[in-house]
Motif scaffolding. Structure first.
Motif, mmCIF file in Angstrom:
data_model
loop_
_atom_site.group_PDB
_atom_site.id
_atom_site.type_symbol
_atom_site.label_atom_id
_atom_site.label_comp_id
_atom_site.label_asym_id
_atom_site.label_seq_id
_atom_site.Cartn_x
_atom_site.Cartn_y
_atom_site.Cartn_z
ATOM 1 N N CYS A 34 22.788 39.015 41.750
ATOM 2 C CA CYS A 34 23.657 38.275 42.656
ATOM 3 C C CYS A 34 23.821 39.073 43.942
ATOM 4 O O CYS A 34 24.083 40.271 43.907
ATOM 5 N N ALA A 35 23.665 38.415 45.061
ATOM 6 C CA ALA A 35 23.759 39.088 46.357
ATOM 7 C C ALA A 35 25.040 38.713 47.097
ATOM 8 O O ALA A 35 25.160 38.951 48.289
ATOM 9 N N TYR A 36 25.984 38.112 46.372
ATOM 10 C CA TYR A 36 27.244 37.742 47.007
ATOM 11 C C TYR A 36 28.014 39.004 47.320
ATOM 12 O O TYR A 36 28.193 39.863 46.471
ATOM 13 N N GLY A 37 28.480 39.152 48.537
ATOM 14 C CA GLY A 37 29.080 40.391 49.010
ATOM 15 C C GLY A 37 30.504 40.628 48.568
ATOM 16 O O GLY A 37 31.041 39.957 47.691
ATOM 17 N N GLY A 41 35.083 35.574 54.122
ATOM 18 C CA GLY A 41 35.850 35.432 55.356
ATOM 19 C C GLY A 41 36.477 36.771 55.703
ATOM 20 O O GLY A 41 35.798 37.775 55.825
ATOM 21 N N LEU A 42 37.798 36.791 55.847
ATOM 22 C CA LEU A 42 38.495 38.042 56.137
ATOM 23 C C LEU A 42 39.088 38.678 54.888
ATOM 24 O O LEU A 42 39.680 39.750 54.965
ATOM 25 N N LYS A 43 38.944 38.040 53.740
ATOM 26 C CA LYS A 43 39.514 38.563 52.496
ATOM 27 C C LYS A 43 38.511 39.454 51.775
ATOM 28 O O LYS A 43 37.323 39.191 51.781
ATOM 29 N N SER A 44 39.034 40.483 51.141
ATOM 30 C CA SER A 44 38.213 41.307 50.263
ATOM 31 C C SER A 44 38.246 40.697 48.874
ATOM 32 O O SER A 44 39.305 40.329 48.376
ATOM 33 N N ILE A 45 37.081 40.596 48.265
ATOM 34 C CA ILE A 45 36.993 40.040 46.920
ATOM 35 C C ILE A 45 36.201 41.003 46.040
ATOM 36 O O ILE A 45 35.531 41.904 46.539
ATOM 37 N N ARG A 46 36.274 40.793 44.746
ATOM 38 C CA ARG A 46 35.519 41.616 43.820
ATOM 39 C C ARG A 46 34.045 41.227 43.905
ATOM 40 O O ARG A 46 33.693 40.056 43.853
ATOM 41 N N GLU A 47 33.187 42.218 44.028
ATOM 42 C CA GLU A 47 31.747 41.971 44.139
ATOM 43 C C GLU A 47 31.185 41.569 42.780
ATOM 44 O O GLU A 47 31.525 42.142 41.752
ATOM 45 N N CYS A 48 30.328 40.570 42.759
ATOM 46 C CA CYS A 48 29.672 40.134 41.531
ATOM 47 C C CYS A 48 28.528 41.104 41.234
ATOM 48 O O CYS A 48 27.711 41.387 42.107
ATOM 49 N N THR A 49 28.457 41.604 40.018
ATOM 50 C CA THR A 49 27.453 42.615 39.650
ATOM 51 C C THR A 49 26.420 42.082 38.662
ATOM 52 O O THR A 49 25.795 42.846 37.940
#
Length: 103
Positions: A34-37, A41-49
């Motif tokens: 998964c290449a989802y960062g 937007g402007l929110k920080s989210i948990r990266e998919c590993t």
């Protein structure tokens, strides 16, 4: 690791492998991740590993031997987060691991 994969890809680029069938016959492996960062937007989210070794026999069976490797990543979706941003790494075989004539 990425440099090694890139160098191996450039070495095997001369073979001009363009389809899943050719890659399968030569014994290549495919790894998807998964290449989802980390940002939405402007929110920080948990990266998919999510990472997975793709099964070449299943890909050849479902997509056909003539399916281009160039558009494979655009047809995949991450099963964990649902993102369409998936990277595919092409791993050529070691020199003594060629499977010429397979399927």
């Amino acid at each position: 690791m990425l440099k090694i994969v890139l160098l191996l890809f450039l070495y095997y680029f001369n073979l001009m492998v363009e389809t899943i069938g050719e890659a399968f016959s030569l014994g290549w492996r495919l790894k998807a991740r998964c290449a989802y960062g980390k940002r939405e937007g402007l929110k920080s989210i948990r990266e998919c590993t999510w990472t997975y070794d793709l099964d070449m026999l299943t890909l050849v069976t479902t997509r056909g031997r003539d399916f281009p490797l160039a558009i494979l990543a655009s047809r995949l979706r991450c099963p964990r987060c649902g993102s369409r941003l998936v990277s595919v790494v092409f791993i050529p075989p070691a020199d003594g691991d060629l499977r010429r004539g397979a399927a």
